[in-house]
Design a protein around this motif. Sequence first.
Motif, PDB file in Angstrom:
ATOM      1  N   LEU A  41      -3.176 -12.359  -8.296  1.00 17.16           N
ATOM      2  CA  LEU A  41      -3.865 -12.162  -7.024  1.00 17.16           C
ATOM      3  C   LEU A  41      -3.349 -13.073  -5.924  1.00 17.16           C
ATOM      4  N   GLY A  42      -2.667 -14.139  -6.288  1.00 22.77           N
ATOM      5  CA  GLY A  42      -2.104 -14.998  -5.260  1.00 22.77           C
ATOM      6  C   GLY A  42      -1.107 -14.258  -4.394  1.00 22.77           C
ATOM      7  N   ALA A  43      -0.470 -13.225  -4.991  1.00 24.78           N
ATOM      8  CA  ALA A  43       0.518 -12.451  -4.228  1.00 24.78           C
ATOM      9  C   ALA A  43      -0.128 -11.658  -3.109  1.00 24.78           C
ATOM     10  N   MET A  44      -1.438 -11.354  -3.253  1.00 25.34           N
ATOM     11  CA  MET A  44      -2.115 -10.563  -2.229  1.00 25.34           C
ATOM     12  C   MET A  44      -2.272 -11.346  -0.931  1.00 25.34           C
ATOM     13  N   ALA A  45      -2.275 -12.672  -1.028  1.00 27.60           N
ATOM     14  CA  ALA A  45      -2.442 -13.498   0.167  1.00 27.60           C
ATOM     15  C   ALA A  45      -1.124 -13.688   0.911  1.00 27.60           C
ATOM     16  N   GLU A  46      -0.035 -13.269   0.326  1.00 26.83           N
ATOM     17  CA  GLU A  46       1.275 -13.435   0.947  1.00 26.83           C
ATOM     18  C   GLU A  46       1.603 -12.207   1.796  1.00 26.83           C
ATOM     19  N   PHE A  47       1.453 -12.357   3.099  1.00 25.69           N
ATOM     20  CA  PHE A  47       1.687 -11.222   3.990  1.00 25.69           C
ATOM     21  C   PHE A  47       3.135 -11.249   4.475  1.00 25.69           C
ATOM     22  N   THR A  48       4.038 -11.135   3.522  1.00 27.08           N
ATOM     23  CA  THR A  48       5.448 -11.041   3.840  1.00 27.08           C
ATOM     24  C   THR A  48       5.746  -9.620   4.313  1.00 27.08           C
ATOM     25  N   PRO A  49       6.867  -9.417   5.009  1.00 20.88           N
ATOM     26  CA  PRO A  49       7.212  -8.050   5.421  1.00 20.88           C
ATOM     27  C   PRO A  49       7.241  -7.068   4.255  1.00 20.88           C
ATOM     28  N   GLN A  50       7.740  -7.528   3.095  1.00 16.09           N
ATOM     29  CA  GLN A  50       7.783  -6.657   1.927  1.00 16.09           C
ATOM     30  C   GLN A  50       6.376  -6.293   1.464  1.00 16.09           C
ATOM     31  N   ALA A  51       5.461  -7.291   1.465  1.00 16.69           N
ATOM     32  CA  ALA A  51       4.084  -7.029   1.035  1.00 16.69           C
ATOM     33  C   ALA A  51       3.394  -6.069   1.996  1.00 16.69           C
ATOM     34  N   LEU A  52       3.620  -6.244   3.289  1.00 13.58           N
ATOM     35  CA  LEU A  52       2.992  -5.361   4.286  1.00 13.58           C
ATOM     36  C   LEU A  52       3.458  -3.923   4.104  1.00 13.58           C
ATOM     37  N   ILE A  53       4.742  -3.745   3.808  1.00 10.47           N
ATOM     38  CA  ILE A  53       5.253  -2.396   3.535  1.00 10.47           C
ATOM     39  C   ILE A  53       4.561  -1.830   2.302  1.00 10.47           C
ATOM     40  N   GLY A  54       4.391  -2.673   1.277  1.00  9.08           N
ATOM     41  CA  GLY A  54       3.710  -2.246   0.063  1.00  9.08           C
ATOM     42  C   GLY A  54       2.278  -1.822   0.318  1.00  9.08           C
ATOM     43  N   TYR A  55       1.547  -2.583   1.152  1.00  7.70           N
ATOM     44  CA  TYR A  55       0.160  -2.231   1.462  1.00  7.70           C
ATOM     45  C   TYR A  55       0.085  -0.937   2.270  1.00  7.70           C
ATOM     46  N   PHE A  56       1.062  -0.719   3.141  1.00  6.08           N
ATOM     47  CA  PHE A  56       1.103   0.541   3.895  1.00  6.08           C
ATOM     48  C   PHE A  56       1.212   1.725   2.934  1.00  6.08           C
ATOM     49  N   TRP A  57       2.155   1.648   1.986  1.00  4.98           N
ATOM     50  CA  TRP A  57       2.328   2.736   1.021  1.00  4.98           C
ATOM     51  C   TRP A  57       1.122   2.847   0.092  1.00  4.98           C
ATOM     52  N   MET A  58       0.488   1.702  -0.199  1.00  4.57           N
ATOM     53  CA  MET A  58      -0.683   1.728  -1.079  1.00  4.57           C
ATOM     54  C   MET A  58      -1.846   2.458  -0.429  1.00  4.57           C
ATOM     55  N   PHE A  59      -2.124   2.164   0.847  1.00  8.30           N
ATOM     56  CA  PHE A  59      -3.208   2.860   1.532  1.00  8.30           C
ATOM     57  C   PHE A  59      -2.877   4.335   1.723  1.00  8.30           C
ATOM     58  N   ALA A  60      -1.591   4.635   1.970  1.00  2.16           N
ATOM     59  CA  ALA A  60      -1.183   6.042   2.064  1.00  2.16           C
ATOM     60  C   ALA A  60      -1.419   6.749   0.741  1.00  2.16           C
ATOM     61  N   ASN A  61      -1.172   6.040  -0.365  1.00  2.00           N
ATOM     62  CA  ASN A  61      -1.408   6.626  -1.682  1.00  2.00           C
ATOM     63  C   ASN A  61      -2.891   6.849  -1.946  1.00  2.00           C
ATOM     64  N   CYS A  62      -3.723   5.887  -1.550  1.00  2.55           N
ATOM     65  CA  CYS A  62      -5.172   6.030  -1.746  1.00  2.55           C
ATOM     66  C   CYS A  62      -5.699   7.260  -1.002  1.00  2.55           C
ATOM     67  N   PHE A  63      -5.294   7.423   0.250  1.00  5.90           N
ATOM     68  CA  PHE A  63      -5.772   8.553   1.048  1.00  5.90           C
ATOM     69  C   PHE A  63      -5.235   9.878   0.512  1.00  5.90           C
ATOM     70  N   SER A  64      -3.950   9.913   0.143  1.00  5.89           N
ATOM     71  CA  SER A  64      -3.379  11.161  -0.376  1.00  5.89           C
ATOM     72  C   SER A  64      -3.978  11.511  -1.732  1.00  5.89           C
TER      73      SER A  64
END
Length: 324
Positions: free
Chosen positions: A148-171
Amino acid sequence: MDTSVANNPVIAIASYCLSSIVMTLGNKYVLSGAHFNMNCIVLAVQSLSCLFVIFALKAANIVSFRRFDAEDAKKWSPISFLLVLMIYTASKAIQYLSVPVFTIFKNLTIIMIAYGELLWFNGSITPKIMFSFALIVLSSVVAAWSDLGAMAEFTPQALIGYFWMFANCFSNAAFVLFLRKRIKLMNFTDLDTMFYNNLLSIPILAVWSLIFEDWSAENIARNFPPESRSSVILMMVVTGLLSLGISYCSGWCVRVTSSTTYSMIGALNKLPIAVAGLIFFDSAVTFPSVFAIFLGFAAGLVYALAKIDQKKHENHTLPTHKSN
């Protein structure tokens, strides 16, 4: 299939669980060493394998399903698009996020689907059902505690991952909800659902592969090495045959239960695989992993009891509504 069996929620749920476990373990065993990065092509071959089998069964008069109809295909195409979008966004999210973090967000989709059913199908969410949701999400958090420590790291790579994750949740939520609605509106049988899902997914997967996947000679050679090309293709066909079960049982389970129940089962279905990993494979047996499995089974039990109570309440209040 006998009508009493075809409309039995317990049998449908058990079949979906079994087929999902077989498909997951089959993919892990067959493709674990292949290092594929052309997922769309793999999925297209799996869909082709499913179509080949059901057409062969139909030709032998073992099963029957409706003929292809352009109007039906037009109405069903959004479902197939959402299916491909769900699979693609999941593969992109897992590329940037850890598996535990991905699982936590994936399980949050259950709540989105439950509220979607509340709006679309006049469903209801009782406190017990909400408690079961909280338990399944908590089990994911416990299992992923070290990550869970990785969730606090808002690196560009993590932000891209969260974008795809929310897109996956909605789809994911949109696919399950639209699937249930279309099955009811179009009066599709389980085989009709299977037929149109696989047939219409193939051209979408082919186009997406051409657009998003690397078709350079170097990457093709990496995915399909000349010395083992035939065995790799055979592996893809084998997973396609394994996907027959999950393809059929998904539509069956959504039809006879509910979108929320289907998603809850999908989340809980990871538990037997996790237990198998602890017993038969090299997974470390730690307090968080065992406690997470316990919480997951508790969530399933609470959800089952909540649905039983809900059904009893509906049966009890039905005569009152009629008398009014």
